[in-house]
Write an enzyme that holds these catalytic residues in place. Structure first.
Site, PDB file in Angstrom:
ATOM      1  N   ASP A   1       0.867  -1.178   0.000  1.00  0.00           N
ATOM      2  CA  ASP A   1       0.000   0.000   0.000  1.00  0.00           C
ATOM      3  C   ASP A   1       0.907   1.233   0.000  1.00  0.00           C
ATOM      4  O   ASP A   1       2.138   1.117  -0.135  1.00  0.00           O
ATOM      5  CB  ASP A   1      -0.999  -0.049   1.166  1.00  0.00           C
ATOM      6  CG  ASP A   1      -0.334   0.000   2.531  1.00  0.00           C
ATOM      7  OD1 ASP A   1       0.919   0.056   2.598  1.00  0.00           O
ATOM      8  OD2 ASP A   1      -1.054  -0.021   3.550  1.00  0.00           O
TER       9      ASP A   1
ATOM     10  N   CYS B   1       2.901  -3.832   3.983  1.00  0.00           N
ATOM     11  CA  CYS B   1       2.097  -2.685   4.398  1.00  0.00           C
ATOM     12  C   CYS B   1       2.777  -2.129   5.648  1.00  0.00           C
ATOM     13  O   CYS B   1       3.935  -2.462   5.912  1.00  0.00           O
ATOM     14  CB  CYS B   1       0.627  -3.062   4.622  1.00  0.00           C
ATOM     15  SG  CYS B   1       0.299  -4.293   5.891  1.00  0.00           S
TER      16      CYS B   1
ATOM     17  N   HIS C   1       8.225 -25.944   6.590  1.00  0.00           N
ATOM     18  CA  HIS C   1       7.129 -26.699   7.205  1.00  0.00           C
ATOM     19  C   HIS C   1       5.763 -26.368   6.624  1.00  0.00           C
ATOM     20  O   HIS C   1       4.898 -27.234   6.575  1.00  0.00           O
ATOM     21  CB  HIS C   1       7.084 -26.436   8.719  1.00  0.00           C
ATOM     22  CG  HIS C   1       8.164 -27.139   9.471  1.00  0.00           C
ATOM     23  ND1 HIS C   1       8.151 -27.281  10.844  1.00  0.00           N
ATOM     24  CD2 HIS C   1       9.304 -27.748   9.044  1.00  0.00           C
ATOM     25  CE1 HIS C   1       9.229 -27.952  11.228  1.00  0.00           C
ATOM     26  NE2 HIS C   1       9.956 -28.234  10.155  1.00  0.00           N
TER      27      HIS C   1
ATOM     28  N   THR D   1       2.376  -2.664   8.873  1.00  0.00           N
ATOM     29  CA  THR D   1       2.732  -3.717   9.822  1.00  0.00           C
ATOM     30  C   THR D   1       2.936  -5.085   9.167  1.00  0.00           C
ATOM     31  O   THR D   1       3.511  -5.985   9.795  1.00  0.00           O
ATOM     32  CB  THR D   1       1.596  -3.894  10.847  1.00  0.00           C
ATOM     33  OG1 THR D   1       0.393  -4.218  10.117  1.00  0.00           O
ATOM     34  CG2 THR D   1       1.377  -2.630  11.662  1.00  0.00           C
TER      35      THR D   1
ATOM     36  N   HIS E   1       4.545 -32.865   7.115  1.00  0.00           N
ATOM     37  CA  HIS E   1       4.282 -31.468   6.749  1.00  0.00           C
ATOM     38  C   HIS E   1       3.319 -31.389   5.563  1.00  0.00           C
ATOM     39  O   HIS E   1       2.449 -30.531   5.521  1.00  0.00           O
ATOM     40  CB  HIS E   1       5.589 -30.734   6.473  1.00  0.00           C
ATOM     41  CG  HIS E   1       6.451 -30.636   7.685  1.00  0.00           C
ATOM     42  ND1 HIS E   1       5.987 -30.120   8.872  1.00  0.00           N
ATOM     43  CD2 HIS E   1       7.720 -31.041   7.921  1.00  0.00           C
ATOM     44  CE1 HIS E   1       6.945 -30.183   9.790  1.00  0.00           C
ATOM     45  NE2 HIS E   1       8.002 -30.748   9.237  1.00  0.00           N
TER      46      HIS E   1
HETATM   47  C1  RB5 Z   1      -1.939   2.093   6.778  1.00  0.00           C
HETATM   48  O1  RB5 Z   1      -1.975   3.189   7.627  1.00  0.00           O
HETATM   49  C2  RB5 Z   1      -1.817   0.814   7.600  1.00  0.00           C
HETATM   50  O2  RB5 Z   1      -2.998   0.601   8.316  1.00  0.00           O
HETATM   51  C3  RB5 Z   1      -1.508  -0.352   6.710  1.00  0.00           C
HETATM   52  O3  RB5 Z   1      -0.335  -0.094   6.003  1.00  0.00           O
HETATM   53  C4  RB5 Z   1      -1.271  -1.684   7.404  1.00  0.00           C
HETATM   54  O4  RB5 Z   1      -0.323  -1.573   8.418  1.00  0.00           O
HETATM   55  C5  RB5 Z   1      -2.459  -2.446   7.820  1.00  0.00           C
HETATM   56  O5  RB5 Z   1      -2.370  -3.575   8.311  1.00  0.00           O
END
Ligand code: RB5
Length: 150
Positions: A7, A65, A98, A67, A134
C-alpha cells in the site's frame, strides 16, 4: 517470477525489495501501489499480487504494508494462498520448510532494511521440506479452505 505488492505506507520497502530481487536475478511482477502519497487500500494490492500466484504466473509473492498484518489477513482469504507474516529470518525459513508458504508479508514500520532483505532471501531460497507430516498438515489447510471438516 515473484509478485510484489504494497500500500502507500510501504511503497518505499516495495521498491527496495524490487531492486533486491532484480539484483539477485529474479523477475518481478509489480502489482503496485505506485506512490507513497495516494491512500491505497492494502486488500487491493494483496489481491492483485496473490492472484498471480494462485493462477500460476508467479511462484511466490511478497506483500508489504505498515505492519504486514493487513496484507497477511487479506492474502489468506484468497484460494491457494498460504501467507506467512514474518519479522524474523527463522520464521521466514520455517514458513517454507514446514508450511510451504507461497506468500510473505512484512511490515515497513516494523523492520529495518537489512533485516527485511535477510527475511526476503530466507523465504525465497528455502524449499519446502516435502516431509510426509508437513505435506499432511498443508493438505489439511487446503481442506479447510475448501470448507471440508477435518
Ligand atoms: C496504513 O496506515 C496501515 O494501516 C496499513 O499499512 C497496514 O499496516 C495495515 O495492516
Amino acid at each position: 517470477m515473484v509478485a510484489i505488492g504494497s500500500d502507500h505506507a510501504a511503497f518505499g520497502f516495495k521498491n527496495i525489495i524490487a531492486r533486491y530481487l532484480r539484483q539477485t536475478g529474479r523477475e518481478v511482477f509489480d502489482a503496485g501501489a505506485f506512490d507513497s502519497v495516494t491512500p491505497a487500500d492494502y486488500p487491493d494490492f494483496a489481491a492483485a499480487a496473490c492472484s498471480r500466484v494462485a493462477e500460476g504466473g508467479c511462484e511466490k509473492a511478497i506483500l508489504v504494508c505498515g505492519t504486514g498484518i493487513g496484507m497477511s489477513i487479506a492474502a489468506n482469504k484468497i484460494g491457494g494462498i498460504r501467507c506467512a507474516h514474518c519479522s524474523d529470518t527463522y520464521s521466514a525459513k520455517m514458513a517454507r520448510l514446514h508450511n510451504d508458504a507461497n506468500v510473505l508479508a512484512v511490515g515497513e514500520r516494523v523492520l529495518g532494511e537489512g533485516l527485511l532483505l535477510e527475511i526476503v532471501e530466507a523465504f525465497l531460497s528455502t524449499p519446502f521440506s516435502g516431509e510426509e507430516r508437513h505435506k499432511r498438515r498443508v493438505d489439511k489447510i487446503t481442506a479447510l479452505e475448501r470448507g471440508d471438516s477435518l
